[in-house]
Design a protein around this motif. Structure first.
Motif, PDB file in Angstrom:
ATOM      1  N   LYS A  55       0.859  -1.181   0.000  1.00 16.91           N
ATOM      2  CA  LYS A  55       0.000   0.000   0.000  1.00 16.91           C
ATOM      3  C   LYS A  55       0.898   1.235   0.000  1.00 16.91           C
ATOM      4  CE  LYS A  55      -3.336  -2.956   0.797  1.00 16.91           C
ATOM      5  NZ  LYS A  55      -4.311  -3.340  -0.251  1.00 16.91           N
ATOM      6  N   ASP A  56       0.573   2.186  -0.854  1.00 16.85           N
ATOM      7  CA  ASP A  56       1.356   3.414  -0.957  1.00 16.85           C
ATOM      8  C   ASP A  56       0.422   4.597  -0.722  1.00 16.85           C
ATOM      9  OD1 ASP A  56       3.200   5.343  -1.427  1.00 16.85           O
ATOM     10  OD2 ASP A  56       3.703   4.731  -3.465  1.00 16.85           O
ATOM     11  N   ALA A  57       0.567   5.232   0.424  1.00 18.57           N
ATOM     12  CA  ALA A  57      -0.342   6.325   0.805  1.00 18.57           C
ATOM     13  C   ALA A  57       0.144   7.631   0.178  1.00 18.57           C
ATOM     14  CB  ALA A  57      -0.424   6.444   2.318  1.00 18.57           C
ATOM     15  N   LYS A  58      -0.265   7.879  -1.043  1.00 19.32           N
ATOM     16  CA  LYS A  58       0.193   9.056  -1.774  1.00 19.32           C
ATOM     17  C   LYS A  58      -0.738  10.253  -1.636  1.00 19.32           C
ATOM     18  CE  LYS A  58       2.536   6.429  -5.443  1.00 19.32           C
ATOM     19  NZ  LYS A  58       2.612   6.199  -6.908  1.00 19.32           N
ATOM     20  N   ILE A  59      -1.983  10.010  -1.224  1.00 22.93           N
ATOM     21  CA  ILE A  59      -2.994  11.067  -1.214  1.00 22.93           C
ATOM     22  C   ILE A  59      -3.167  11.603   0.205  1.00 22.93           C
ATOM     23  CG2 ILE A  59      -5.395  11.610  -1.762  1.00 22.93           C
ATOM     24  CD1 ILE A  59      -5.374   9.261  -3.704  1.00 22.93           C
ATOM     25  N   ASN A  60      -3.290  12.916   0.303  1.00 26.57           N
ATOM     26  CA  ASN A  60      -3.518  13.576   1.603  1.00 26.57           C
ATOM     27  C   ASN A  60      -2.504  13.132   2.653  1.00 26.57           C
ATOM     28  OD1 ASN A  60      -5.824  14.885   0.548  1.00 26.57           O
ATOM     29  ND2 ASN A  60      -7.117  13.135   1.063  1.00 26.57           N
ATOM     30  N   LEU A  61      -1.287  12.914   2.222  1.00 23.94           N
ATOM     31  CA  LEU A  61      -0.232  12.500   3.145  1.00 23.94           C
ATOM     32  C   LEU A  61       0.159  13.696   4.010  1.00 23.94           C
ATOM     33  CD1 LEU A  61       1.735  10.339   4.077  1.00 23.94           C
ATOM     34  CD2 LEU A  61       3.229  10.941   2.174  1.00 23.94           C
ATOM     35  N   SER A  62       0.071  13.526   5.324  1.00 22.93           N
ATOM     36  CA  SER A  62       0.323  14.675   6.197  1.00 22.93           C
ATOM     37  C   SER A  62       0.912  14.234   7.519  1.00 22.93           C
ATOM     38  CB  SER A  62      -0.980  15.449   6.453  1.00 22.93           C
ATOM     39  OG  SER A  62      -1.878  14.681   7.235  1.00 22.93           O
ATOM     40  N   VAL A  63       1.607  15.164   8.150  1.00 22.08           N
ATOM     41  CA  VAL A  63       2.114  14.980   9.506  1.00 22.08           C
ATOM     42  C   VAL A  63       1.972  16.311  10.230  1.00 22.08           C
ATOM     43  CG1 VAL A  63       4.475  15.484   8.750  1.00 22.08           C
ATOM     44  CG2 VAL A  63       4.107  14.329  10.928  1.00 22.08           C
ATOM     45  N   SER A  64       1.579  16.251  11.487  1.00 22.41           N
ATOM     46  CA  SER A  64       1.494  17.470  12.291  1.00 22.41           C
ATOM     47  C   SER A  64       2.050  17.181  13.676  1.00 22.41           C
ATOM     48  CB  SER A  64       0.045  17.958  12.391  1.00 22.41           C
ATOM     49  OG  SER A  64      -0.765  17.014  13.068  1.00 22.41           O
ATOM     50  N   LEU A  65       2.562  18.212  14.297  1.00 25.68           N
ATOM     51  CA  LEU A  65       3.147  18.102  15.630  1.00 25.68           C
ATOM     52  C   LEU A  65       2.493  19.141  16.518  1.00 25.68           C
ATOM     53  CD1 LEU A  65       5.368  16.808  17.426  1.00 25.68           C
ATOM     54  CD2 LEU A  65       6.902  18.626  16.650  1.00 25.68           C
ATOM     55  N   SER A  66       1.851  18.676  17.593  1.00 26.24           N
ATOM     56  CA  SER A  66       1.165  19.592  18.501  1.00 26.24           C
ATOM     57  C   SER A  66       1.367  19.123  19.932  1.00 26.24           C
ATOM     58  CB  SER A  66      -0.334  19.644  18.173  1.00 26.24           C
ATOM     59  OG  SER A  66      -1.025  20.461  19.095  1.00 26.24           O
ATOM     60  N   GLY A  84      -2.569   9.222   5.818  1.00 31.73           N
ATOM     61  CA  GLY A  84      -2.396   9.142   4.372  1.00 31.73           C
ATOM     62  C   GLY A  84      -3.409   8.187   3.769  1.00 31.73           C
ATOM     63  N   THR A  85      -3.686   8.351   2.487  1.00 36.48           N
ATOM     64  CA  THR A  85      -4.689   7.557   1.785  1.00 36.48           C
ATOM     65  C   THR A  85      -4.097   7.017   0.489  1.00 36.48           C
ATOM     66  OG1 THR A  85      -6.417   9.000   2.677  1.00 36.48           O
ATOM     67  CG2 THR A  85      -7.034   7.575   0.842  1.00 36.48           C
ATOM     68  N   THR A  86      -4.429   5.781   0.155  1.00 35.66           N
ATOM     69  CA  THR A  86      -3.959   5.188  -1.093  1.00 35.66           C
ATOM     70  C   THR A  86      -4.909   5.542  -2.234  1.00 35.66           C
ATOM     71  OG1 THR A  86      -5.197   3.118  -0.897  1.00 35.66           O
ATOM     72  CG2 THR A  86      -3.093   3.251   0.273  1.00 35.66           C
ATOM     73  N   LEU A  87      -4.504   5.218  -3.452  1.00 39.45           N
ATOM     74  CA  LEU A  87      -5.363   5.453  -4.614  1.00 39.45           C
ATOM     75  C   LEU A  87      -6.635   4.620  -4.545  1.00 39.45           C
ATOM     76  CD1 LEU A  87      -2.659   5.562  -7.445  1.00 39.45           C
ATOM     77  CD2 LEU A  87      -3.926   7.495  -6.474  1.00 39.45           C
TER      78      LEU A  87
END
Length: 328
Positions: free
Chosen positions: A210-221, A229-232
């Motif tokens: 699985k390759d999560a290419k869509i809406n890939l994000s990281v946040s630090l709080s 992340g989301t795959t195709l």
């Protein structure tokens, strides 16, 4: 008369103080959250250890051979082990504590931190299981780390170099040598010389990449890292990782499971909208932090593996998980 009132007051104060002190005992000196059913307050296990009462070694979910246990929470003074949880291959099992009438598939044991199943560290005769080779090897788990597998794993700081077992890594700042050297943020990327590191998040579910290419994000709080992340194929993976007790450091292993690490959460939603996570059943994920600079503009790199479980106790195997993410 005035002095007699003062004396009487002091005497009364003494008796009140004595009475209050006598009311304090080992129970009411313990913080109230030692009885809340949650793993918090620097406890070693739920409501025990740290500032709370000592954990019972026979119920702490840890294999303590130095205390006479022959397996997790059993053997020695802890009582007889269940045949399906004794570190041996017996009965009709097809591996150590798996298959046959035990009901647990051997592949589901990858990621539980124990040398069992068909892993390289398992010993069917339960004479000399090797905890250093737990959760790796065999037909179901990821290969055990070596110094010649062209993969950054184990305690290596570059591919097949560094750490306590492999040869030292050269540090010539080369951006094409497959090593983490110079001032690179990660292998051959980042720093002042090499090209920027590109975000990536990939993993295998039951052997399928699985390759999560869509809406890939990281946040630090507030020290907590949130990754998604989301795959195709619209498969989603999400992670909530509070800052480890030792801080965000390379080499730290983060555990996700419903018993000892409920604050760390990983979830996977399949293409047919079935949700699997680390808050159900015997789910367990181990994540190794390979590189991290937990600040805005920093980076986090990690690999992960184990198993996730749905609310109806269906499990999926997670293998070869890897992410490299730039922190905005």
């Amino acid at each position: 008369m005035k002095n007699s009132y003062l004396v009487a007051g002091y005497i009364a104060l003494f008796f009140v103080s004595f009475f209050m002190a006598s009311c304090l005992n080992d129970d009411n000196k313990i913080p109230p959250n030692c009885y809340d059913g949650l793993l918090n307050n620097n406890e070693e296990n739920i409501d025990c250890g740290g500032p709370c009462p000592l954990c019972d070694p026979c119920t702490n979910g840890i294999w303590n051979p130095e205390l006479g246990e022959t397996w997790v929470d059993c053997g020695g003074e802890c009582g007889e082990c269940d045949p399906c949880n004794n570190g041996c291959q017996d009965g009709d099992e097809v591996g150590v504590d798996c298959g046959g009438s035990c009901g647990t598939a051997c592949g589901e044991l990858c990621g539980d931190g124990l040398p069992n199943g068909l892993e390289d560290g398992a010993d069917p005769n339960c004479i000399a299981p090797n905890p250093d080779l737990a959760d790796c090897g065999g037909p179901y788990c990821e290969p055990c780390p070596t110094c010649d597998d062209m993969t950054l794993n184990g305690d290596e700081i570059g591919i097949d170099c560094g750490g306590p077992d492999c040869d030292p890594c050269p540090t010539d700042g080369n951006c094409l040598n497959l090593l983490l050297d110079g001032d690179e943020d990660y292998i051959d990327c980042g720093g002042t010389i090499c090209p920027p590191c590109l975000d990536t998040l990939s993993y295998k579910i039951n052997g399928q990449l699985k390759d999560a290419k869509i809406n890939l994000s990281v946040s630090l709080s507030g020290g907590t890292m949130t990754i998604s992340g989301t795959t195709l194929a619209n498969e989603q993976i999400n992670m909530i990782i509070p800052e480890p007790q030792v801080g965000w450091l390379p080499g730290v292993t983060v555990q996700f499971n419903p018993t000892t690490a409920p604050d760390q959460v990983m979830s996977y939603i399949s293409a047919d909208a079935i949700a699997y996570g680390t808050v159900n059943g015997n789910a367990n994920i181990n994540m190794d932090i390979l590189a991290v600079d937990a600040v805005a503009g920093g980076i986090i790199v990690a690999n992960f593996s184990g198993n996730l479980v749905s609310t109806d106790e269906q499990a999926v195997s997670v293998q070869n998980g890897f992410f490299l993410l730039n922190i905005p």
